[in-house]
Design a protein around this motif. Structure first.
Motif, PDB file in Angstrom:
ATOM      1  N   ALA A  35     -15.742 -13.080  14.803  1.00  0.00           N
ATOM      2  CA  ALA A  35     -15.517 -11.382  14.981  1.00  0.00           C
ATOM      3  C   ALA A  35     -14.742 -10.221  14.280  1.00  0.00           C
ATOM      4  O   ALA A  35     -15.160  -9.622  14.241  1.00  0.00           O
ATOM      5  N   ARG A  36     -13.549 -11.107  15.217  1.00  0.00           N
ATOM      6  CA  ARG A  36     -12.024 -10.024  14.925  1.00  0.00           C
ATOM      7  C   ARG A  36     -12.068 -10.154  13.183  1.00  0.00           C
ATOM      8  O   ARG A  36     -11.514  -9.255  13.295  1.00  0.00           O
ATOM      9  N   VAL A  37     -12.552 -11.347  12.650  1.00  0.00           N
ATOM     10  CA  VAL A  37     -12.323 -10.969  11.066  1.00  0.00           C
ATOM     11  C   VAL A  37     -12.599  -9.650  11.042  1.00  0.00           C
ATOM     12  O   VAL A  37     -12.403  -8.812  10.048  1.00  0.00           O
ATOM     13  N   ARG A  38     -14.192 -10.164  11.349  1.00  0.00           N
ATOM     14  CA  ARG A  38     -14.512  -8.691  10.835  1.00  0.00           C
ATOM     15  C   ARG A  38     -14.798  -7.190  10.955  1.00  0.00           C
ATOM     16  O   ARG A  38     -14.473  -6.408  10.480  1.00  0.00           O
ATOM     17  N   ASP A  39     -13.633  -7.351  12.314  1.00  0.00           N
ATOM     18  CA  ASP A  39     -13.534  -5.855  13.010  1.00  0.00           C
ATOM     19  C   ASP A  39     -12.500  -5.328  12.623  1.00  0.00           C
ATOM     20  O   ASP A  39     -12.341  -4.542  12.107  1.00  0.00           O
ATOM     21  N   LEU A  40     -11.242  -5.930  12.413  1.00  0.00           N
ATOM     22  CA  LEU A  40     -10.373  -6.500  11.012  1.00  0.00           C
ATOM     23  C   LEU A  40     -10.644  -5.111   9.761  1.00  0.00           C
ATOM     24  O   LEU A  40     -10.186  -4.449   9.938  1.00  0.00           O
ATOM     25  N   LEU A  80     -12.016 -18.883   8.921  1.00  0.00           N
ATOM     26  CA  LEU A  80     -11.620 -19.268   7.227  1.00  0.00           C
ATOM     27  C   LEU A  80     -13.087 -18.676   6.059  1.00  0.00           C
ATOM     28  O   LEU A  80     -12.836 -17.507   5.155  1.00  0.00           O
ATOM     29  N   ASN A  81     -14.606 -19.008   6.245  1.00  0.00           N
ATOM     30  CA  ASN A  81     -14.885 -18.527   5.328  1.00  0.00           C
ATOM     31  C   ASN A  81     -15.513 -16.765   5.756  1.00  0.00           C
ATOM     32  O   ASN A  81     -15.524 -16.245   5.052  1.00  0.00           O
ATOM     33  N   GLN A  82     -15.359 -16.312   7.285  1.00  0.00           N
ATOM     34  CA  GLN A  82     -15.425 -14.707   7.511  1.00  0.00           C
ATOM     35  C   GLN A  82     -14.403 -14.574   6.694  1.00  0.00           C
ATOM     36  O   GLN A  82     -14.391 -13.014   5.865  1.00  0.00           O
ATOM     37  N   ILE A  83     -12.777 -14.718   6.206  1.00  0.00           N
ATOM     38  CA  ILE A  83     -11.975 -13.698   5.712  1.00  0.00           C
ATOM     39  C   ILE A  83     -12.234 -13.992   4.159  1.00  0.00           C
ATOM     40  O   ILE A  83     -12.536 -13.059   2.896  1.00  0.00           O
ATOM     41  N   LEU A  84     -12.606 -15.003   3.707  1.00  0.00           N
ATOM     42  CA  LEU A  84     -13.450 -15.544   2.461  1.00  0.00           C
ATOM     43  C   LEU A  84     -14.284 -14.506   1.625  1.00  0.00           C
ATOM     44  O   LEU A  84     -14.584 -13.592   0.831  1.00  0.00           O
ATOM     45  N   PHE A 118      -6.343 -14.061  -2.951  1.00  0.00           N
ATOM     46  CA  PHE A 118      -4.818 -14.162  -2.761  1.00  0.00           C
ATOM     47  C   PHE A 118      -4.390 -14.553  -4.021  1.00  0.00           C
ATOM     48  O   PHE A 118      -3.917 -15.627  -3.912  1.00  0.00           O
ATOM     49  N   ASP A 119      -4.233 -13.605  -4.781  1.00  0.00           N
ATOM     50  CA  ASP A 119      -4.196 -14.434  -6.628  1.00  0.00           C
ATOM     51  C   ASP A 119      -2.249 -14.365  -6.458  1.00  0.00           C
ATOM     52  O   ASP A 119      -2.343 -14.738  -7.542  1.00  0.00           O
ATOM     53  N   ARG A 120      -2.314 -13.083  -6.337  1.00  0.00           N
ATOM     54  CA  ARG A 120      -0.522 -12.487  -6.665  1.00  0.00           C
ATOM     55  C   ARG A 120       0.057 -13.167  -5.723  1.00  0.00           C
ATOM     56  O   ARG A 120       0.341 -13.036  -4.425  1.00  0.00           O
ATOM     57  N   HIS A 121       1.689 -14.388  -6.489  1.00  0.00           N
ATOM     58  CA  HIS A 121       1.996 -15.410  -5.590  1.00  0.00           C
ATOM     59  C   HIS A 121       3.059 -14.803  -4.960  1.00  0.00           C
ATOM     60  O   HIS A 121       3.781 -14.457  -6.272  1.00  0.00           O
ATOM     61  N   ILE A 122       4.336 -14.524  -4.297  1.00  0.00           N
ATOM     62  CA  ILE A 122       5.556 -14.372  -4.437  1.00  0.00           C
ATOM     63  C   ILE A 122       6.336 -15.264  -3.377  1.00  0.00           C
ATOM     64  O   ILE A 122       6.003 -15.168  -2.785  1.00  0.00           O
ATOM     65  N   ASP A 123       7.583 -15.540  -3.929  1.00  0.00           N
ATOM     66  CA  ASP A 123       8.481 -16.949  -3.158  1.00  0.00           C
ATOM     67  C   ASP A 123       9.463 -15.926  -2.964  1.00  0.00           C
ATOM     68  O   ASP A 123      10.127 -15.445  -3.727  1.00  0.00           O
ATOM     69  N   ILE A 124       8.813 -15.910  -1.988  1.00  0.00           N
ATOM     70  CA  ILE A 124      10.316 -15.703  -1.054  1.00  0.00           C
ATOM     71  C   ILE A 124      11.496 -16.738  -0.547  1.00  0.00           C
ATOM     72  O   ILE A 124      11.170 -17.177   0.558  1.00  0.00           O
ATOM     73  N   ASP A 125      12.365 -16.739  -1.359  1.00  0.00           N
ATOM     74  CA  ASP A 125      13.654 -17.832  -0.393  1.00  0.00           C
ATOM     75  C   ASP A 125      14.435 -17.611   0.207  1.00  0.00           C
ATOM     76  O   ASP A 125      14.416 -16.223   0.667  1.00  0.00           O
TER      77      ASP A 125
END
Ligand code: ZN
Length: 432
Positions: A35-40, A80-84, A118-125
């Motif tokens: 529910a929180r994910v939906r609200d957000l 997690l499913n809700q985020i997806l 989330f298909d762009r990944h930025i590695d931050i060392d």
């Protein structure tokens, strides 16, 4: 670092920014997370264009397990499913950008990383010298600094190799607390130095009193490390040795500046192993019996020597093979029993060779060990300047550029004197 970067993105874009932490979705009650994910996402859509940033996404985004019978993770999976689902529901006209941060990209559910999610990944060392300067500039702007400190952010950045953005924020916060505790009206350089020590080594425990014999053992132990560090060419430059006990069982403590190194040579690794052995070897040379104080040193020694043999191709008998385990939970050995025996003997050989080198050096330099140990016993803390006064300059050029540039103490003193009347250079308005 991650969080600052996400905030900077929102600041540059000039749109509403929704910040949540993955752990906020994890609740005892079924359905609350989803529910929180939906609200957000609903709020974000209503206020589009907008940016959503989910920090520590691994709290909900851990890979779903097959055959989970306990049901304990059902709630997390629903979330997690809700985020997806929400992320699939975006249309190109929604104008919502979703960012997420994690320290554990390896454990994320693969579904999260598919195109369109989330298909762009930025590695931050961990930040390097320049990065640390910029991060310090951000945090220092909030502090009331003594106006006598010259070149503060450069010096602090040089003193903190290997620190993460969060560690740097912690140093600035601690320094302010220390200043307040001392009833100072502004934060001074030595407050920052204490704060850095505290972050590296834990809290000084002045209440923990060592008996004189224990103190002697710790002094000779630390003197052994320090002398090895001084006379082995590739050991890291020493900044400070102390025999004041600190948190988590550390009795002595030495601070080195490893510099931002990306490649370690075989000789560097051997010098580091030898230096780690220096404490115990010095105990052996000065006392009838040895103590338990070196177990941490041995852990480092074992890790380094094992890595040399099984991962770095630095053992001629094992050759150029990487036997690193695929994951921590992997119980199988990636090599045969015979190879296992060779690995053991090679690790032994490397450590033994380093031990002999160490013993030879400490015997040759026995007089210097004695000097350092005695001064440690009387002063409890030795700085690099004390070491130079006693032993002369280190016989090799320092390899850490930042060290020469910002931490040359006599230079700094001169600069500080000149700066006495000047105002401290104001922190830059924006982070470079
Ligand atoms: Zn030690």
């Amino acid at each position: 670092g991650k969080t600052l970067l996400a905030k900077a993105t929102a600041g540059e874009a000039g749109v509403p920014f929704y910040f949540v932490s993955g752990s906020e979705f994890v609740e005892m009650f079924v359905g609350v997370g989803a529910a929180r994910v939906r609200d957000l996402f609903k709020t974000a859509r209503e206020n589009a264009p907008s940016i959503v940033f989910i920090d520590e996404i691994d709290a909900v985004g851990k890979a779903r397990q097959k055959g989970n019978f306990s049901g304990a993770n059902d709630e997390r999976e629903n979330t997690l499913n809700q985020i997806l689902v929400e992320m699939d529901g975006f249309t190109p006209s929604d104008h919502v950008v979703v960012l997420a941060g994690t320290n554990r990209p390896d454990i994320l559910d693969k579904a999260l990383l598919r195109p369109g999610r989330f298909d762009r990944h930025i590695d931050i060392d961990k930040p390097e010298l320049e990065g640390r300067k910029a991060i310090f500039a951000v945090h220092l702007a909030k502090l009331k600094l003594s106006n006598k400190i010259f070149d503060l952010k450069n010096r602090l950045a040089a003193l903190t190799p290997g620190f993460s953005g969060a560690d740097i924020a912690n140093v600035c916060n601690e320094a302010a607390l220390i200043a307040a505790r001392n009833d100072d009206t502004s934060v001074k350089l030595n407050h920052f130095e204490q704060a850095i020590e505290r972050v590296i080594g834990g809290v000084e425990r002045k209440s923990k009193l060592l008996n004189p014999e224990e103190k002697r053992v710790v002094a000779y132990h630390e003197a052994g490390h320090a002398i090895c560090g001084w006379y082995f060419r590739y050991a890291d430059p020493l900044l400070k040795v102390s025999i004041i006990p600190r948190g988590q069982g550390a009795l002595g403590y030495a601070q080195y500046l490893p510099g931002d190194i990306f490649l370690l040579s075989e000789q560097q690794l051997k010098d580091r192993i030898t230096m780690s052995l220096g404490g115990r070897v010095s105990e052996e040379l000065h006392f009838d019996t040895v103590t338990s104080g070196a177990s941490d040193d041995f852990k480092k020694v074992t890790n380094m020597a094992t890595a040399m043999v099984t991962q770095l191709g630095m053992s001629p008998k094992i050759g150029w093979i990487n036997y690193q385990k695929k994951s921590e939970s992997d119980l199988t050995k990636p090599f045969s029993d015979d190879t296992g025996d060779i690995i053991d003997s090679e690790v032994q050989r490397i450590v033994n060779e380093c031990y002999e080198r160490c013993k030879k050096l400490l015997q040759e330099k026995a007089a210097d060990v004695e000097k350092v140990a005695q001064l440690l016993l009387s002063k409890e803390v030795l700085t690099r300047e004390d070491m130079i006064a006693m032993l002369g300059k280190r016989p090799f050029p320092e390899r850490n550029d930042a060290f020469d540039k910002y931490l040359n103490e006599s230079e700094t003193k001169k600069l500080e004197d000149q700066e006495q009347d000047h105002k401290n250079t104001p922190p830059p308005a924006t982070a470079e």
